[in-house]
Scaffold this motif. Structure first.
Motif, PDB file in Angstrom:
ATOM      1  N   VAL A 156     -38.723  45.867  43.227  1.00 12.52           N
ATOM      2  CA  VAL A 156     -39.870  46.340  44.001  1.00 12.52           C
ATOM      3  C   VAL A 156     -39.538  47.664  44.689  1.00 12.52           C
ATOM      4  N   LEU A 157     -38.366  47.738  45.321  1.00  6.79           N
ATOM      5  CA  LEU A 157     -37.971  48.963  46.023  1.00  6.79           C
ATOM      6  C   LEU A 157     -37.765  50.113  45.042  1.00  6.79           C
ATOM      7  N   LEU A 160     -39.690  53.736  45.071  1.00  3.87           N
ATOM      8  CA  LEU A 160     -39.009  55.019  45.285  1.00  3.87           C
ATOM      9  C   LEU A 160     -39.186  55.980  44.116  1.00  3.87           C
ATOM     10  N   THR A 161     -39.212  55.454  42.891  1.00  5.57           N
ATOM     11  CA  THR A 161     -39.282  56.337  41.726  1.00  5.57           C
ATOM     12  C   THR A 161     -40.527  57.227  41.718  1.00  5.57           C
ATOM     13  N   PRO A 162     -41.733  56.706  42.017  1.00  4.25           N
ATOM     14  CA  PRO A 162     -42.895  57.609  42.053  1.00  4.25           C
ATOM     15  C   PRO A 162     -42.760  58.731  43.081  1.00  4.25           C
ATOM     16  N   LEU A 163     -42.023  58.488  44.167  1.00  7.12           N
ATOM     17  CA  LEU A 163     -41.806  59.554  45.145  1.00  7.12           C
ATOM     18  C   LEU A 163     -40.975  60.676  44.546  1.00  7.12           C
ATOM     19  N   LEU A 164     -39.998  60.315  43.709  1.00  4.52           N
ATOM     20  CA  LEU A 164     -39.183  61.335  43.048  1.00  4.52           C
ATOM     21  C   LEU A 164     -39.975  62.058  41.966  1.00  4.52           C
ATOM     22  N   LEU A 166     -33.435  60.443  48.808  1.00  2.00           N
ATOM     23  CA  LEU A 166     -34.267  59.677  47.884  1.00  2.00           C
ATOM     24  C   LEU A 166     -33.523  59.370  46.588  1.00  2.00           C
ATOM     25  N   VAL A 167     -32.809  60.367  46.057  1.00  2.00           N
ATOM     26  CA  VAL A 167     -32.056  60.167  44.810  1.00  2.00           C
ATOM     27  C   VAL A 167     -30.990  59.097  44.999  1.00  2.00           C
ATOM     28  N   GLY A 180     -31.223  55.599  43.094  1.00  2.00           N
ATOM     29  CA  GLY A 180     -30.139  55.252  42.178  1.00  2.00           C
ATOM     30  C   GLY A 180     -29.428  53.977  42.586  1.00  2.00           C
ATOM     31  N   ALA A 181     -29.285  53.754  43.900  1.00  2.00           N
ATOM     32  CA  ALA A 181     -28.644  52.524  44.371  1.00  2.00           C
ATOM     33  C   ALA A 181     -29.489  51.304  44.016  1.00  2.00           C
ATOM     34  N   MET A 182     -30.810  51.411  44.207  1.00  2.00           N
ATOM     35  CA  MET A 182     -31.683  50.295  43.851  1.00  2.00           C
ATOM     36  C   MET A 182     -31.650  50.047  42.340  1.00  2.00           C
ATOM     37  N   TYR A 183     -31.576  51.123  41.575  1.00  2.00           N
ATOM     38  CA  TYR A 183     -31.509  50.983  40.116  1.00  2.00           C
ATOM     39  C   TYR A 183     -30.230  50.275  39.697  1.00  2.00           C
ATOM     40  N   TYR A 184     -29.111  50.643  40.351  1.00  2.00           N
ATOM     41  CA  TYR A 184     -27.844  49.994  40.005  1.00  2.00           C
ATOM     42  C   TYR A 184     -27.862  48.508  40.360  1.00  2.00           C
ATOM     43  N   ILE A 185     -28.278  48.189  41.576  1.00  2.00           N
ATOM     44  CA  ILE A 185     -28.285  46.787  42.010  1.00  2.00           C
ATOM     45  C   ILE A 185     -29.248  45.971  41.141  1.00  2.00           C
ATOM     46  N   GLU A 186     -30.410  46.564  40.812  1.00  2.00           N
ATOM     47  CA  GLU A 186     -31.377  45.868  39.967  1.00  2.00           C
ATOM     48  C   GLU A 186     -30.771  45.563  38.595  1.00  2.00           C
ATOM     49  N   GLN A 187     -30.123  46.554  37.988  1.00  2.00           N
ATOM     50  CA  GLN A 187     -29.543  46.364  36.662  1.00  2.00           C
ATOM     51  C   GLN A 187     -28.375  45.374  36.695  1.00  2.00           C
ATOM     52  N   ALA A 188     -27.562  45.439  37.758  1.00  2.00           N
ATOM     53  CA  ALA A 188     -26.438  44.511  37.873  1.00  2.00           C
ATOM     54  C   ALA A 188     -26.931  43.074  38.052  1.00  2.00           C
TER      55      ALA A 188
END
Length: 329
Positions: free
Chosen positions: A44-45, A49-53, A240-241, A245-253
């Motif tokens: 969700v997070l 965040l991605t649309p903001l980037l 933001l990056v 990126g941290a949310m992307y890593y935790i999500e994938q892990a």
């Protein structure tokens, strides 16, 4: 007791012990229960965040920076835990292919959004359980009855209602891109699950090879120049990056851990529930989109379909295990 009675008792004990090992547990393992909320929350997070980037950067730059941060996190975690940074040489081509498929899936999904509504693209990707069934049969040897598969169609129909999918803007190129993204997604998950590696290692290898595949294209397309010429608050952009990126890593892990714990089709059903959570939290709560009766009905159908799938799958799994044990008696 006579010898015949003792023999029957020993046979019963052996069958009972074998059935207890083969039958699926009544309660999910604690590691799975811990990872599911982490996976859902970070998804969700990340999708917030991605649309903001995307508003600040080119789409390709966003993908490159997301992969750069998650690969950096993965590198640090693997070094800290003493896990290998590279797969075995015999498996290197396979993981390179999975990384490329991961990248193609991401880029196809973003490109397809130029032609079709987000709701339709998400509905196509939410049909992963339907695509996962033939892969599960071919790769993992799993078999499902029609009573188990029927709830999958209910889930797909309910998801389309929940996001308010609009087929009026249907475009073949956009639908084809979303479908290609879906196939890449399922193939990456299936290929990862077929390997017996640490989930953190699998997550790192997929993202690392995706990043390496994107790097030449990003450099050739002028990525460094685009980032260097940005006229914005660089500290805000860097924050933001890093957060994205941290949310992307935790999500994938977390996803890799859940993929290891669940059967392949059950994982795909759970992934659809995750996408529903993204729609509800990001769309209805954060963005303030109205939840119409149609959306509410779709949410109920997805939830009821998922519950029905789990009930039927558990019932048929137990009956098949019982019959197989009796045959081996």
């Amino acid at each position: 007791l006579d010898q015949a009675t003792l023999a029957r008792q020993n046979q019963y004990n052996c069958v009972s012990e074998e059935m207890s090992h083969k039958m699926p547990p009544l309660a999910p393992p604690p590691s799975l229960m811990a990872m599911l909320p982490v996976w859902f929350m970070t998804s969700v997070l990340f999708n917030f965040l991605t649309p903001l980037l995307v508003k600040m950067l080119d789409n390709q730059d966003v993908t490159f920076l997301e992969l750069s941060v998650t690969v950096s996190f993965g590198f640090a975690i693997l070094r800290h835990q003493g896990l290998p940074l590279l797969p075995p040489m015999s498996k290197l081509p396979k993981w390179l292919l999975l990384g490329m498929l991961h990248l193609i899936g991401c880029r196809c999904f973003v490109w397809g959004l130029s032609f079709i509504p987000v709701s339709l693209a998400q509905t196509i990707r939410a049909s992963s359980p339907v695509v996962a069934v033939p892969i599960s049969c071919a790769v993992f040897g799993e078999r499902y009855s029609w009573q188990v598969l029927l709830p999958l169609l209910v889930i797909l129909f309910g998801f389309a209602l929940s996001v308010g999918v609009d087929v009026a803007g249907t475009n073949l190129a956009g639908c084809g891109a979303a479908l290609a993204s879906l196939c890449c997604l399922v193939l990456v998950n299936g290929g990862s699950k077929s390997e017996n590696n640490n989930p953190l290692s699998m997550q790192f290898w997929v993202c690392m090879f995706a990043w390496l595949s994107l790097l030449p294209m990003w450099l050739y397309s002028g990525g460094p120049g685009r980032l260097g010429s940005l006229d914005c608050d660089r500290w805000r952009l860097a924050g933001l990056v890093l957060a994205d990126g941290a949310m992307y890593y935790i999500e994938q892990a977390a996803q890799s851990q859940v993929l290891k714990e669940l059967p392949f089709v059950s994982f795909a059903v759970t992934d659809t529930l995750r996408r529903l959570a993204i729609v509800c939290v990001s769309g209805f709560l954060i963005q303030g989109n109205p939840c119409t009766p149609q959306n509410g009905l779709g949410i109920l159908l997805v939830l009821s379909g998922a519950i029905s799938y789990n009930i039927m799958n558990a019932r048929f799994s137990r009956s098949s295990e019982t019959s197989s044990v009796k045959k081996s008696d």
